[in-house]
Design a protein around this motif. Structure first.
Motif, PDB file in Angstrom:
ATOM      1  N   UNK A 115       0.832  -1.213   0.000  1.00  0.00           N
ATOM      2  CA  UNK A 115       0.000   0.000   0.000  1.00  0.00           C
ATOM      3  C   UNK A 115       0.865   1.263   0.000  1.00  0.00           C
ATOM      4  N   UNK A 116       1.984   1.224   0.741  1.00  0.00           N
ATOM      5  CA  UNK A 116       2.868   2.383   0.783  1.00  0.00           C
ATOM      6  C   UNK A 116       3.422   2.691  -0.602  1.00  0.00           C
ATOM      7  N   UNK A 117       3.861   1.645  -1.293  1.00  0.00           N
ATOM      8  CA  UNK A 117       4.418   1.833  -2.638  1.00  0.00           C
ATOM      9  C   UNK A 117       3.362   2.384  -3.578  1.00  0.00           C
ATOM     10  N   UNK A 118       2.141   1.838  -3.474  1.00  0.00           N
ATOM     11  CA  UNK A 118       1.047   2.295  -4.335  1.00  0.00           C
ATOM     12  C   UNK A 118       0.741   3.774  -4.091  1.00  0.00           C
ATOM     13  N   UNK A 119       0.715   4.193  -2.812  1.00  0.00           N
ATOM     14  CA  UNK A 119       0.433   5.588  -2.496  1.00  0.00           C
ATOM     15  C   UNK A 119       1.554   6.499  -2.984  1.00  0.00           C
ATOM     16  N   UNK A 120       2.798   6.070  -2.812  1.00  0.00           N
ATOM     17  CA  UNK A 120       3.936   6.868  -3.281  1.00  0.00           C
ATOM     18  C   UNK A 120       3.857   7.065  -4.792  1.00  0.00           C
ATOM     19  N   UNK A 121       3.553   5.999  -5.512  1.00  0.00           N
ATOM     20  CA  UNK A 121       3.456   6.076  -6.971  1.00  0.00           C
ATOM     21  C   UNK A 121       2.293   6.972  -7.393  1.00  0.00           C
ATOM     22  N   UNK A 122       1.163   6.826  -6.704  1.00  0.00           N
ATOM     23  CA  UNK A 122      -0.014   7.636  -7.053  1.00  0.00           C
ATOM     24  C   UNK A 122       0.244   9.118  -6.794  1.00  0.00           C
ATOM     25  N   UNK A 123       0.772   9.442  -5.606  1.00  0.00           N
ATOM     26  CA  UNK A 123       1.028  10.838  -5.263  1.00  0.00           C
ATOM     27  C   UNK A 123       2.049  11.462  -6.216  1.00  0.00           C
ATOM     28  N   UNK A 138       4.904  15.844  -0.830  1.00  0.00           N
ATOM     29  CA  UNK A 138       6.344  15.522  -0.845  1.00  0.00           C
ATOM     30  C   UNK A 138       6.813  15.034   0.529  1.00  0.00           C
ATOM     31  N   UNK A 139       6.464  15.739   1.643  1.00  0.00           N
ATOM     32  CA  UNK A 139       6.808  15.179   2.957  1.00  0.00           C
ATOM     33  C   UNK A 139       6.148  13.824   3.214  1.00  0.00           C
ATOM     34  N   UNK A 140       4.945  13.641   2.675  1.00  0.00           N
ATOM     35  CA  UNK A 140       4.254  12.354   2.863  1.00  0.00           C
ATOM     36  C   UNK A 140       4.981  11.240   2.113  1.00  0.00           C
ATOM     37  N   UNK A 141       5.387  11.537   0.887  1.00  0.00           N
ATOM     38  CA  UNK A 141       6.136  10.554   0.103  1.00  0.00           C
ATOM     39  C   UNK A 141       7.445  10.205   0.809  1.00  0.00           C
ATOM     40  N   UNK A 142       8.124  11.239   1.314  1.00  0.00           N
ATOM     41  CA  UNK A 142       9.386  11.012   2.028  1.00  0.00           C
ATOM     42  C   UNK A 142       9.153  10.175   3.282  1.00  0.00           C
ATOM     43  N   UNK A 156      10.611   6.370   4.260  1.00  0.00           N
ATOM     44  CA  UNK A 156      11.645   6.259   5.289  1.00  0.00           C
ATOM     45  C   UNK A 156      11.096   5.723   6.619  1.00  0.00           C
ATOM     46  N   UNK A 157      10.924   6.637   7.584  1.00  0.00           N
ATOM     47  CA  UNK A 157      10.624   6.186   8.952  1.00  0.00           C
ATOM     48  C   UNK A 157       9.179   6.364   9.379  1.00  0.00           C
ATOM     49  N   UNK A 158       8.269   6.609   8.443  1.00  0.00           N
ATOM     50  CA  UNK A 158       6.849   6.623   8.781  1.00  0.00           C
ATOM     51  C   UNK A 158       6.263   8.002   9.028  1.00  0.00           C
ATOM     52  N   UNK A 159       4.956   8.101   8.854  1.00  0.00           N
ATOM     53  CA  UNK A 159       4.243   9.375   8.970  1.00  0.00           C
ATOM     54  C   UNK A 159       4.314   9.966  10.369  1.00  0.00           C
ATOM     55  N   UNK A 160       4.346   9.104  11.388  1.00  0.00           N
ATOM     56  CA  UNK A 160       4.302   9.581  12.768  1.00  0.00           C
ATOM     57  C   UNK A 160       5.519  10.424  13.145  1.00  0.00           C
TER      58      UNK A 160
END
Length: 229
Positions: free
Chosen positions: A1-9, A52-56, A60-64
């Protein structure tokens, strides 16, 4: 899901910014096309502060661990989205030769209230727990602004038999239909955040209509030149 969101964004930002630059560079004095280009660039650059911060973070170390950057990005995107609709109003005003001063006052009034509410420190944009109440407050004038633009395009596109922007009202309806549930229930039902994907697609559709306007006006100008010859 993370990869899919990164690609979509990433695809979204590239697509919107690319279309924005194309519209701006090819406007050639056509005011509506130029405004569509500016609108798309404001949308893309505004959303990039959040995405961009969300993709980063996802990479890396997660949204939190990036709450402050994500919160600030959401603040910038909220302002840019408001400006987006003001520009869209001006596109309608030019396209349909609108002279209603009250409507302009209403649009700018709602946009100003929305921006002022976004600027209020009580939003706690960069904290671990942003204010839910203020999230509701600032989205009330935003929703009202959207309704004004929806009605405007629905009425004027039908009246003027505007084939290029005839579905603009629907794209705006869909964007709010997917956005409002996220505002209201995302904290209690995190999975509802997936609705931001179709909401984003609705915005891409709006920009694509701008590309269709560019094609339409370019084709019309070519036919006029042929007729003159």
């Amino acid at each position: 899901m993370k990869i899919a969101e990164i690609l979509f964004d990433s695809a979204y930002l590239v697509a919107v910014l690319t279309m924005g630059f194309i519209l701006l560079m090819r406007s050639n004095g056509r005011e509506q096309v130029r405004l569509f280009g500016i609108m798309a660039l404001i949308l893309g650059f505004g959303d990039s502060f959040h995405l961009v911060p969300r993709i980063y973070a996802l990479s890396t170390d997660g949204l939190q661990n990036h709450r402050a950057a994500l919160g600030f990005g959401t603040f910038v995107a909220s302002i840019s989205m408001t400006i987006f609709y003001v520009i869209l109003y001006h596109i309608a005003k030019i396209r349909y030769s609108l002279k209603d001063g009250f409507l302009t006052l209403l649009v700018y009034g709602l946009a100003s209230i929305r921006i002022l509410l976004c600027l209020c420190p009580d939003n706690n944009w960069t904290s671990e727990d942003p204010s839910y109440s203020w999230e509701i407050y600032r989205n009330i004038p935003f929703l009202m602004l959207g309704i004004v633009i929806i009605i405007l395009f629905w009425m004027e596109a039908r009246k003027n038999k505007d084939r290029v922007l005839r579905w603009m009202w629907l794209a705006i309806v869909l964007s709010f239909a997917f956005y409002i549930p996220v505002v209201i229930w995302s904290r209690s039902i995190p999975s509802i955040g997936v609705l931001m994907i179709p909401k984003t697609i609705a915005y891409v559709w709006m920009v694509v209509m701008g590309m269709n306007l560019l094609k339409s006006e370019t084709r019309f100008e070519k036919e006029e030149r042929k007729g003159a010859i």
